[in-house]
Design an enzyme around this catalytic site. Structure first.
Site, short mmCIF file in Angstrom:
data_model
loop_
_atom_site.label_atom_id
_atom_site.label_comp_id
_atom_site.label_asym_id
_atom_site.label_seq_id
_atom_site.Cartn_x
_atom_site.Cartn_y
_atom_site.Cartn_z
NE ARG A 175 -3.65 -0.08 2.59
CZ ARG A 175 -4.43 0.07 3.66
NH1 ARG A 175 -4.46 -0.88 4.59
NH2 ARG A 175 -5.16 1.15 3.79
CG ASP A 232 -12.86 2.92 5.26
OD1 ASP A 232 -12.03 2.73 4.35
OD2 ASP A 232 -12.55 3.31 6.40
#
Length: 429
Positions: free
Chosen positions: A110, A302
């Site tokens: 990431r 999210d």
């Protein structure tokens, strides 16, 4: 009306309570801590840095910070937690010692340059793999000088890392983002004595003149976790649901507002306004309509995988744009959503910063078609939010999830609560 206290403590607040305790001088108490794998990573790292952690009750801890943060003799393992890695990077940038932060294969893939660049603006000595793009990260703590930084992305993790460095720098630092991200860090730190001012959208952070005040926090329920069951109610005919004791910070309920715009009946009942707004959420099923999402992305990033399931039940073409950061989460969530829906025969397509989904006016033909063969296997990509989003879809379609256990990262009770939802009864404890 089904009442549900999901007993899923807020992930963001749990991380921050542990990490901020290290800047205090006296013992801190954290109650109703989220016992998910991500937050436990933050707790273990605090111990490796010299904090004494004592269990005082179920999901509750007394954290006694060290007089000075200890240089560990091993790598600080963040496992799958980007929050742990990014916030600890900010905290440790000014601490004496050498610190190495690493994680699992997913976390180490990431993007980390987004925090390395602002920390280097302070003069921090921090290095990452592949020209500072990825973890592991090596930090040699050093004195920091105040700086001004304008972030190209709206990210609460980037902002929080910056603030934690700024609190330890010489002089007043300024931080600006192009869109408001979650503001728990500012709220919590100000309540503990930090001088953080918002001047026309620019955060002005003064260095700490003394340690943070000791605290006793009780963590409210996580709206991101609660949203999965709001989604379940929204796609289940004749259902009504009361979600209790949920964190209602305005930067955290944007997904509920989107679901409301799609047609679901949603109301809030505020119960307290102390450190954060906490209350109940009432949801009632109603026919959904298509929607286009291209604003306030940072506040619902999210929940977009879960919203994609709602879009499947919404008549018309729904669209998500300006959400490129979805590709840099625990998985490439744009690809994960679209590939799984395509495998079910849904008309959808991905593009660089989002996707579109053609909703079904009637899902029963698809259900009948899938019932005539072996249930399709949904690929979770070991991403907790992908797994849980499609697990909610099993309420309407015969599907199997390849790894629902990854929900334990953020919501250990999810599988049990989902089974109870299917039976029409709840017990969040």
């Amino acid at each position: 009306m089904i009442e549900l206290d999901i007993n899923a403590s807020d992930k963001s607040l749990s991380h921050r309570a542990v990490i901020f305790s290290l800047l205090a001088q006296k013992p801190c108490f954290v109650r109703n801590f989220l016992m998910g794998e991500d937050c436990l990573s933050s707790l273990e790292i605090a111990q490796n840095l010299g904090a004494k952690v004592e269990n005082t009750a179920k999901n509750s801890f007394k954290i006694t910070p060290p007089t000075a943060i200890k240089e560990p003799n091993k790598i600080l393992n963040c496992n799958n937690s980007g929050t742990s890695m990014r916030l600890y990077s900010g905290l440790l940038s000014a601490q004496k010692g050498l610190f190495v932060l690493s994680g699992d294969n997913s976390l180490n893939a990431r993007p980390m340059k987004r925090i390395i660049e602002p920390l280097k603006a302070f003069g921090a000595k921090i290095l990452g793999r592949e020209d500072n793009h990825f973890a592991p990260l090596a930090i040699l703590g050093s004195p920091l000088k105040a700086c001004d930084y304008e972030s190209p992305i709206a990210s609460a993790q980037v902002k929080s890392a910056f603030i934690l460095s700024a609190l330890q720098a010489q002089g007043i630092s300024a931080y600006k983002e192009n869109e408001l991200s979650r503001n728990h860090t500012e709220i919590m730190l100000k309540s503990l004595g930090a001088d953080i001012q918002n001047q026309n959208g620019v955060l002005m952070i003064s260095p700490l003149e003394k340690p943070l005040e000791a605290f006793d926090f009780t963590i409210a329920n996580d709206p991101s976790s609660a949203f999965f069951f709001a989604l379940a109610c929204a796609i289940t005919p004749k259902s009504r649901l009361l979600l209790k004791n949920v964190l209602l910070n305005p930067t955290r309920i944007e997904a509920f507002e989107v679901l409301k715009k799609m047609g679901a009946s949603i109301e809030y009942a505020i119960q307290s306004k102390d450190l954060e707004i906490i209350g109940d959420i009432y949801i009632e099923h109603a026919p959904l309509k298509a929607i286009s999402i291209d604003q306030n992305i940072a506040s619902l990033i999210d929940e977009i995988p879960a919203l994609s399931i709602a879009m499947l039940f919404a008549k018309g073409k729904s669209m998500v744009k300006n959400a490129k950061d979805l590709r840099s989460k625990e998985s490439d969530r744009i690809k994960a959503v679209v590939s799984n829906l395509k495998a079910l025969g849904i008309e959808c397509e991905e593009f660089e910063d989002g996707f579109y989904i053609e909703g079904l006016e009637d899902i029963s033909p698809l259900k009948q078609h899938l019932s005539q063969k072996k249930p399709p296997l949904i690929q979770s990509f070991n991403d907790h939010r992908i797994a849980m989003s499609f697990a909610i879809l099993t309420l309407a379609l015969p599907l199997e999830i390849d790894n629902l256990e990854c929900a334990n990262i953020s919501f250990p009770q999810f599988k049990r609560l989902l089974n109870q939802f299917k039976k029409g009864s709840f017990n969040g404890n």
